[in-house]
Motif scaffolding. Structure first.
Motif, PDB file in Angstrom:
ATOM      1  N   ALA A   1       0.805  -1.221   0.000  1.00  0.00           N
ATOM      2  CA  ALA A   1       0.000   0.000   0.000  1.00  0.00           C
ATOM      3  C   ALA A   1       0.842   1.278   0.000  1.00  0.00           C
ATOM      4  O   ALA A   1       0.489   2.244  -0.672  1.00  0.00           O
ATOM      5  CB  ALA A   1      -0.941  -0.001   1.199  1.00  0.00           C
ATOM      6  N   ALA A   2       1.931   1.296   0.732  1.00  0.00           N
ATOM      7  CA  ALA A   2       2.727   2.522   0.831  1.00  0.00           C
ATOM      8  C   ALA A   2       3.262   2.956  -0.526  1.00  0.00           C
ATOM      9  O   ALA A   2       3.261   4.149  -0.850  1.00  0.00           O
ATOM     10  CB  ALA A   2       3.872   2.334   1.822  1.00  0.00           C
ATOM     11  N   GLY A   3       3.712   2.010  -1.315  1.00  0.00           N
ATOM     12  CA  GLY A   3       4.240   2.336  -2.638  1.00  0.00           C
ATOM     13  C   GLY A   3       3.198   2.929  -3.565  1.00  0.00           C
ATOM     14  O   GLY A   3       3.505   3.813  -4.367  1.00  0.00           O
ATOM     15  N   ILE A   4       1.979   2.466  -3.444  1.00  0.00           N
ATOM     16  CA  ILE A   4       0.893   2.979  -4.284  1.00  0.00           C
ATOM     17  C   ILE A   4       0.725   4.480  -4.080  1.00  0.00           C
ATOM     18  O   ILE A   4       0.445   5.216  -5.014  1.00  0.00           O
ATOM     19  CB  ILE A   4      -0.429   2.229  -3.976  1.00  0.00           C
ATOM     20  CG1 ILE A   4      -0.332   0.787  -4.468  1.00  0.00           C
ATOM     21  CG2 ILE A   4      -1.626   2.946  -4.597  1.00  0.00           C
ATOM     22  CD1 ILE A   4      -1.472  -0.098  -4.016  1.00  0.00           C
ATOM     23  N   PHE A   5       0.916   4.915  -2.841  1.00  0.00           N
ATOM     24  CA  PHE A   5       0.733   6.320  -2.513  1.00  0.00           C
ATOM     25  C   PHE A   5       2.028   7.122  -2.538  1.00  0.00           C
ATOM     26  O   PHE A   5       2.067   8.274  -2.128  1.00  0.00           O
ATOM     27  CB  PHE A   5       0.039   6.456  -1.154  1.00  0.00           C
ATOM     28  CG  PHE A   5      -1.370   5.956  -1.200  1.00  0.00           C
ATOM     29  CD1 PHE A   5      -2.372   6.724  -1.760  1.00  0.00           C
ATOM     30  CD2 PHE A   5      -1.691   4.691  -0.731  1.00  0.00           C
ATOM     31  CE1 PHE A   5      -3.672   6.249  -1.833  1.00  0.00           C
ATOM     32  CE2 PHE A   5      -2.982   4.220  -0.800  1.00  0.00           C
ATOM     33  CZ  PHE A   5      -3.975   4.997  -1.354  1.00  0.00           C
ATOM     34  N   GLY A   6       3.102   6.506  -3.006  1.00  0.00           N
ATOM     35  CA  GLY A   6       4.365   7.213  -3.174  1.00  0.00           C
ATOM     36  C   GLY A   6       5.223   7.303  -1.928  1.00  0.00           C
ATOM     37  O   GLY A   6       6.185   8.066  -1.908  1.00  0.00           O
ATOM     38  N   PHE A   7       4.905   6.531  -0.909  1.00  0.00           N
ATOM     39  CA  PHE A   7       5.720   6.511   0.304  1.00  0.00           C
ATOM     40  C   PHE A   7       6.731   5.377   0.186  1.00  0.00           C
ATOM     41  O   PHE A   7       6.607   4.323   0.802  1.00  0.00           O
ATOM     42  CB  PHE A   7       4.830   6.377   1.548  1.00  0.00           C
ATOM     43  CG  PHE A   7       3.923   7.555   1.739  1.00  0.00           C
ATOM     44  CD1 PHE A   7       4.431   8.749   2.221  1.00  0.00           C
ATOM     45  CD2 PHE A   7       2.584   7.482   1.412  1.00  0.00           C
ATOM     46  CE1 PHE A   7       3.610   9.857   2.384  1.00  0.00           C
ATOM     47  CE2 PHE A   7       1.757   8.571   1.580  1.00  0.00           C
ATOM     48  CZ  PHE A   7       2.258   9.765   2.060  1.00  0.00           C
ATOM     49  N   ASN A   8       7.727   5.618  -0.656  1.00  0.00           N
ATOM     50  CA  ASN A   8       8.671   4.566  -1.027  1.00  0.00           C
ATOM     51  C   ASN A   8       9.556   4.110   0.126  1.00  0.00           C
ATOM     52  O   ASN A   8       9.905   2.931   0.206  1.00  0.00           O
ATOM     53  CB  ASN A   8       9.519   5.023  -2.215  1.00  0.00           C
ATOM     54  CG  ASN A   8       8.660   5.248  -3.445  1.00  0.00           C
ATOM     55  OD1 ASN A   8       7.668   4.568  -3.661  1.00  0.00           O
ATOM     56  ND2 ASN A   8       9.027   6.225  -4.251  1.00  0.00           N
ATOM     57  N   GLU A   9       9.924   5.011   1.015  1.00  0.00           N
ATOM     58  CA  GLU A   9      10.755   4.609   2.152  1.00  0.00           C
ATOM     59  C   GLU A   9       9.985   3.661   3.070  1.00  0.00           C
ATOM     60  O   GLU A   9      10.498   2.614   3.464  1.00  0.00           O
ATOM     61  CB  GLU A   9      11.232   5.824   2.946  1.00  0.00           C
ATOM     62  CG  GLU A   9      12.141   5.434   4.102  1.00  0.00           C
ATOM     63  CD  GLU A   9      12.668   6.622   4.880  1.00  0.00           C
ATOM     64  OE1 GLU A   9      13.290   6.374   5.928  1.00  0.00           O
ATOM     65  OE2 GLU A   9      12.477   7.777   4.466  1.00  0.00           O
ATOM     66  N   ILE A  10       8.741   4.015   3.361  1.00  0.00           N
ATOM     67  CA  ILE A  10       7.908   3.141   4.190  1.00  0.00           C
ATOM     68  C   ILE A  10       7.711   1.802   3.487  1.00  0.00           C
ATOM     69  O   ILE A  10       7.851   0.745   4.096  1.00  0.00           O
ATOM     70  CB  ILE A  10       6.547   3.796   4.496  1.00  0.00           C
ATOM     71  CG1 ILE A  10       6.738   5.026   5.376  1.00  0.00           C
ATOM     72  CG2 ILE A  10       5.594   2.789   5.148  1.00  0.00           C
ATOM     73  CD1 ILE A  10       5.490   5.885   5.526  1.00  0.00           C
ATOM     74  N   GLY A  11       7.391   1.857   2.217  1.00  0.00           N
ATOM     75  CA  GLY A  11       7.180   0.626   1.453  1.00  0.00           C
ATOM     76  C   GLY A  11       8.413  -0.256   1.438  1.00  0.00           C
ATOM     77  O   GLY A  11       8.317  -1.471   1.622  1.00  0.00           O
ATOM     78  N   GLY A  12       9.581   0.354   1.254  1.00  0.00           N
ATOM     79  CA  GLY A  12      10.818  -0.421   1.235  1.00  0.00           C
ATOM     80  C   GLY A  12      11.147  -1.034   2.577  1.00  0.00           C
ATOM     81  O   GLY A  12      11.569  -2.196   2.657  1.00  0.00           O
ATOM     82  N   GLN A  13      10.931  -0.272   3.639  1.00  0.00           N
ATOM     83  CA  GLN A  13      11.197  -0.803   4.977  1.00  0.00           C
ATOM     84  C   GLN A  13      10.216  -1.931   5.317  1.00  0.00           C
ATOM     85  O   GLN A  13      10.612  -2.949   5.881  1.00  0.00           O
ATOM     86  CB  GLN A  13      11.112   0.309   6.028  1.00  0.00           C
ATOM     87  CG  GLN A  13      12.260   1.275   5.964  1.00  0.00           C
ATOM     88  CD  GLN A  13      12.087   2.417   6.942  1.00  0.00           C
ATOM     89  OE1 GLN A  13      10.992   2.930   7.149  1.00  0.00           O
ATOM     90  NE2 GLN A  13      13.190   2.819   7.552  1.00  0.00           N
ATOM     91  N   ALA A  14       8.952  -1.725   4.980  1.00  0.00           N
ATOM     92  CA  ALA A  14       7.948  -2.760   5.246  1.00  0.00           C
ATOM     93  C   ALA A  14       8.251  -4.024   4.441  1.00  0.00           C
ATOM     94  O   ALA A  14       8.126  -5.144   4.950  1.00  0.00           O
ATOM     95  CB  ALA A  14       6.554  -2.233   4.916  1.00  0.00           C
TER      96      ALA A  14
END
Length: 92
Positions: free
Chosen positions: A46-59
């Motif tokens: 979900a984070a990547g969809i909204f452009g939160f790449n750091e959160i997405g990568g860490q998750a």
């Protein structure tokens, strides 16, 4: 899709991510690996969809650690929680 609809969806994601940060913190304290894994898995996509790449990568890194049969460190999970809180509070 109108800008208002996208804003509403982003706001729901923000609220969910902040709730997930709280849930991750509680799961970490309780040693609930299954809950941590489930939350990280959901955030990874979900984070990547909204452009939160750091959160997405860490998750994704937390989720992958579980998928590989390991356990992410407390520091790794705490870093994810901190990133969620920082980015979601900055987004508000």
């Amino acid at each position: 899709m109108s800008g208002d609809t996208l804003d509403a969806i982003r706001q729901r994601f923000r609220e969910r991510a902040l709730a997930d940060a709280d849930a991750l913190s509680a799961a970490l304290k309780a040693g609930d690996r299954a809950r941590i894994e489930a939350l990280a898995h959901g955030l990874a996509g979900a984070a990547g969809i909204f452009g939160f790449n750091e959160i997405g990568g860490q998750a994704k890194a937390v989720d992958q650690k579980f998928a590989d049969g390991g356990t992410p460190s407390s520091a790794q999970i705490e870093a994810l929680i901190a990133s969620i809180r920082r980015d979601m509070n900055a987004y508000s």
